[in-house]
Design a protein around this motif. Structure first.
Motif, PDB file in Angstrom:
ATOM      1  N   ILE A 172       6.558 -10.038  -1.125  1.00 19.42           N
ATOM      2  CA  ILE A 172       7.569  -8.991  -0.926  1.00 19.42           C
ATOM      3  C   ILE A 172       7.612  -8.125  -2.185  1.00 19.42           C
ATOM      4  O   ILE A 172       7.648  -8.650  -3.310  1.00 19.42           O
ATOM      5  CB  ILE A 172       8.958  -9.599  -0.667  1.00 19.42           C
ATOM      6  CG1 ILE A 172       8.893 -10.589   0.501  1.00 19.42           C
ATOM      7  CG2 ILE A 172       9.977  -8.516  -0.364  1.00 19.42           C
ATOM      8  CD1 ILE A 172      10.198 -11.325   0.754  1.00 19.42           C
ATOM      9  N   ARG A 173       7.611  -6.837  -1.973  1.00 19.87           N
ATOM     10  CA  ARG A 173       7.650  -5.919  -3.124  1.00 19.87           C
ATOM     11  C   ARG A 173       8.465  -4.678  -2.774  1.00 19.87           C
ATOM     12  O   ARG A 173       8.243  -4.052  -1.734  1.00 19.87           O
ATOM     13  CB  ARG A 173       6.241  -5.499  -3.548  1.00 19.87           C
ATOM     14  CG  ARG A 173       6.232  -4.572  -4.769  1.00 19.87           C
ATOM     15  CD  ARG A 173       4.812  -4.242  -5.198  1.00 19.87           C
ATOM     16  NE  ARG A 173       4.818  -3.373  -6.371  1.00 19.87           N
ATOM     17  CZ  ARG A 173       4.855  -2.041  -6.312  1.00 19.87           C
ATOM     18  NH1 ARG A 173       4.886  -1.438  -5.129  1.00 19.87           N
ATOM     19  NH2 ARG A 173       4.847  -1.308  -7.411  1.00 19.87           N
ATOM     20  N   ILE A 174       9.397  -4.367  -3.638  1.00 17.07           N
ATOM     21  CA  ILE A 174      10.185  -3.134  -3.526  1.00 17.07           C
ATOM     22  C   ILE A 174       9.846  -2.287  -4.743  1.00 17.07           C
ATOM     23  O   ILE A 174      10.132  -2.679  -5.874  1.00 17.07           O
ATOM     24  CB  ILE A 174      11.701  -3.414  -3.496  1.00 17.07           C
ATOM     25  CG1 ILE A 174      12.044  -4.348  -2.332  1.00 17.07           C
ATOM     26  CG2 ILE A 174      12.487  -2.111  -3.378  1.00 17.07           C
ATOM     27  CD1 ILE A 174      13.494  -4.825  -2.368  1.00 17.07           C
ATOM     28  N   VAL A 193       8.251  -0.375   0.630  1.00 18.23           N
ATOM     29  CA  VAL A 193       8.628  -1.787   0.692  1.00 18.23           C
ATOM     30  C   VAL A 193       7.545  -2.510   1.472  1.00 18.23           C
ATOM     31  O   VAL A 193       7.260  -2.155   2.616  1.00 18.23           O
ATOM     32  CB  VAL A 193       9.998  -1.974   1.383  1.00 18.23           C
ATOM     33  CG1 VAL A 193      10.329  -3.458   1.514  1.00 18.23           C
ATOM     34  CG2 VAL A 193      11.089  -1.252   0.617  1.00 18.23           C
ATOM     35  N   THR A 194       6.920  -3.499   0.859  1.00 22.35           N
ATOM     36  CA  THR A 194       5.834  -4.217   1.526  1.00 22.35           C
ATOM     37  C   THR A 194       6.147  -5.712   1.568  1.00 22.35           C
ATOM     38  O   THR A 194       6.816  -6.253   0.672  1.00 22.35           O
ATOM     39  CB  THR A 194       4.492  -4.010   0.798  1.00 22.35           C
ATOM     40  OG1 THR A 194       4.635  -4.423  -0.572  1.00 22.35           O
ATOM     41  CG2 THR A 194       4.084  -2.550   0.807  1.00 22.35           C
ATOM     42  N   LEU A 195       5.656  -6.357   2.605  1.00 23.85           N
ATOM     43  CA  LEU A 195       5.778  -7.819   2.716  1.00 23.85           C
ATOM     44  C   LEU A 195       4.727  -8.340   3.681  1.00 23.85           C
ATOM     45  O   LEU A 195       4.201  -7.599   4.509  1.00 23.85           O
ATOM     46  CB  LEU A 195       7.182  -8.234   3.150  1.00 23.85           C
ATOM     47  CG  LEU A 195       7.824  -7.564   4.366  1.00 23.85           C
ATOM     48  CD1 LEU A 195       7.371  -8.218   5.644  1.00 23.85           C
ATOM     49  CD2 LEU A 195       9.343  -7.629   4.260  1.00 23.85           C
ATOM     50  N   GLN A 224       5.841   2.046   8.421  1.00 19.52           N
ATOM     51  CA  GLN A 224       4.783   3.033   8.218  1.00 19.52           C
ATOM     52  C   GLN A 224       3.388   2.458   8.454  1.00 19.52           C
ATOM     53  O   GLN A 224       2.534   3.127   9.021  1.00 19.52           O
ATOM     54  CB  GLN A 224       4.856   3.606   6.798  1.00 19.52           C
ATOM     55  CG  GLN A 224       6.090   4.452   6.533  1.00 19.52           C
ATOM     56  CD  GLN A 224       6.093   5.054   5.140  1.00 19.52           C
ATOM     57  OE1 GLN A 224       5.666   4.415   4.176  1.00 19.52           O
ATOM     58  NE2 GLN A 224       6.569   6.280   5.012  1.00 19.52           N
ATOM     59  N   ILE A 225       3.166   1.241   7.993  1.00 20.25           N
ATOM     60  CA  ILE A 225       1.847   0.622   8.096  1.00 20.25           C
ATOM     61  C   ILE A 225       1.998  -0.799   8.619  1.00 20.25           C
ATOM     62  O   ILE A 225       2.896  -1.541   8.186  1.00 20.25           O
ATOM     63  CB  ILE A 225       1.123   0.603   6.728  1.00 20.25           C
ATOM     64  CG1 ILE A 225       0.894   2.032   6.224  1.00 20.25           C
ATOM     65  CG2 ILE A 225      -0.202  -0.153   6.815  1.00 20.25           C
ATOM     66  CD1 ILE A 225       0.308   2.089   4.822  1.00 20.25           C
ATOM     67  N   PHE A 244       7.021  -0.440   4.719  1.00 20.44           N
ATOM     68  CA  PHE A 244       8.115   0.387   5.195  1.00 20.44           C
ATOM     69  C   PHE A 244       8.382   1.502   4.184  1.00 20.44           C
ATOM     70  O   PHE A 244       8.184   1.328   2.970  1.00 20.44           O
ATOM     71  CB  PHE A 244       9.385  -0.458   5.369  1.00 20.44           C
ATOM     72  CG  PHE A 244       9.212  -1.615   6.315  1.00 20.44           C
ATOM     73  CD1 PHE A 244       9.492  -1.481   7.660  1.00 20.44           C
ATOM     74  CD2 PHE A 244       8.744  -2.846   5.860  1.00 20.44           C
ATOM     75  CE1 PHE A 244       9.330  -2.546   8.535  1.00 20.44           C
ATOM     76  CE2 PHE A 244       8.572  -3.916   6.721  1.00 20.44           C
ATOM     77  CZ  PHE A 244       8.865  -3.770   8.067  1.00 20.44           C
ATOM     78  N   GLY A 245       8.831   2.617   4.691  1.00 22.22           N
ATOM     79  CA  GLY A 245       9.234   3.733   3.831  1.00 22.22           C
ATOM     80  C   GLY A 245      10.744   3.859   3.853  1.00 22.22           C
ATOM     81  O   GLY A 245      11.333   4.178   4.889  1.00 22.22           O
TER      82      GLY A 245
END
Length: 258
Positions: A172-174, A193-195, A224-225, A244-245
């Protein structure tokens, strides 16, 4: 008093005073006439300029009113589209009035770690206990808001993943820095935001449908992806990477009309 004696005594003073008075009025007439003439000339120029501006005006008052109405309609449309695309910023994650942003951040992030990680473990799911928060707490109010907006989405997606059988939510990364603006970049203040969600012996399809259903229900996550790895036969698992955006519309400062 004898006038002849007075005249003889003060003649020089009287003549000097009278000459000064006469000179004063002569100068006043000269300068006053010039000032009046210049004033008239400048007034004529101002009047001519006003007439030229009126004749060459790009828009009439009615056209300006129409354009202002169109602008308001566009702004309303932009706000509507933003509500349908950008994740909402729930009240719990917003800094309450009168509370220090840094204090709210520290308090809420601690609560989230205790609450979310413990809840997931009881459901047999391991979560990256950093929750994507930066190792050094942000101090600027804008950075704090970006991270809290990201934490809002992380909490929602983690709960969806756990509810639909995920065994792990990792990486998880913000991002706590604003994305660089390029020539074709978005004017929005977007925070990625990725996870990564891991499913074992369970299809990730119900989870993905749940994420998309949030969008259909008017609760966008800003997806988004989405990347899904090939099935790992040995470990019998599949990994889903999501980005996520998270962001907000730019603040518009309206200028006072003159």
């Amino acid at each position: 008093m004898n006038f002849d004696a007075f005249w003889q005594t003060h003649r020089r003073f009287i003549l000097g005073f009278a000459g000064g008075v006469v000179l004063f009025f002569i100068l006043l007439a000269i300068t006053g006439g010039g000032a009046k003439k210049r004033f008239q000339e400048e007034s004529t120029k101002v009047g001519r300029t006003r007439r030229e501006l009126s004749a060459n005006a790009l828009y009439t008052s009615s056209q300006v009113a129409t354009l202002e109405q169109q602008l308001r309609e566009v702004q309303d449309r932009v706000a509507l589209l933003a509500d349908g695309a950008l994740p909402a910023f729930r009240e719990r994650f917003q800094v309450p009035p009168g509370v220090s942003p840094a204090q709210h951040y520290i308090s809420l992030s601690g609560e989230m770690r205790d609450e979310l990680v413990g809840w997931a473990l009881r459901r047999n799911c391991e979560i990256d206990d950093s929750l994507g928060l930066p190792p050094v707490s942000p101090t600027e109010s804008q950075q704090i808001e970006r991270v809290l907006r990201g934490l809002d989405v992380v909490e929602r997606v983690v709960r969806l993943a756990v509810d639909h059988g995920a065994v792990e939510v990792d990486k998880i990364r913000i991002a706590n820095k604003r994305q660089r603006r390029g020539r074709n970049s978005s004017p929005l203040d977007i925070t990625p935001v990725t996870l990564e969600v891991v499913f074992r012996l369970t299809s990730p399809a119900p989870f993905l449908r749940a994420v998309l259903a949030e969008q259909d229900a008017g609760r966008p996550t800003g997806l988004q992806i989405l990347e899904m790895s090939a099935p790992d036969g040995r470990r019998q698992e599949r990994r889903v990477l999501l980005e996520f955006g998270v962001g907000a519309l730019p603040t518009v400062i309206e200028e006072d009309q003159v």
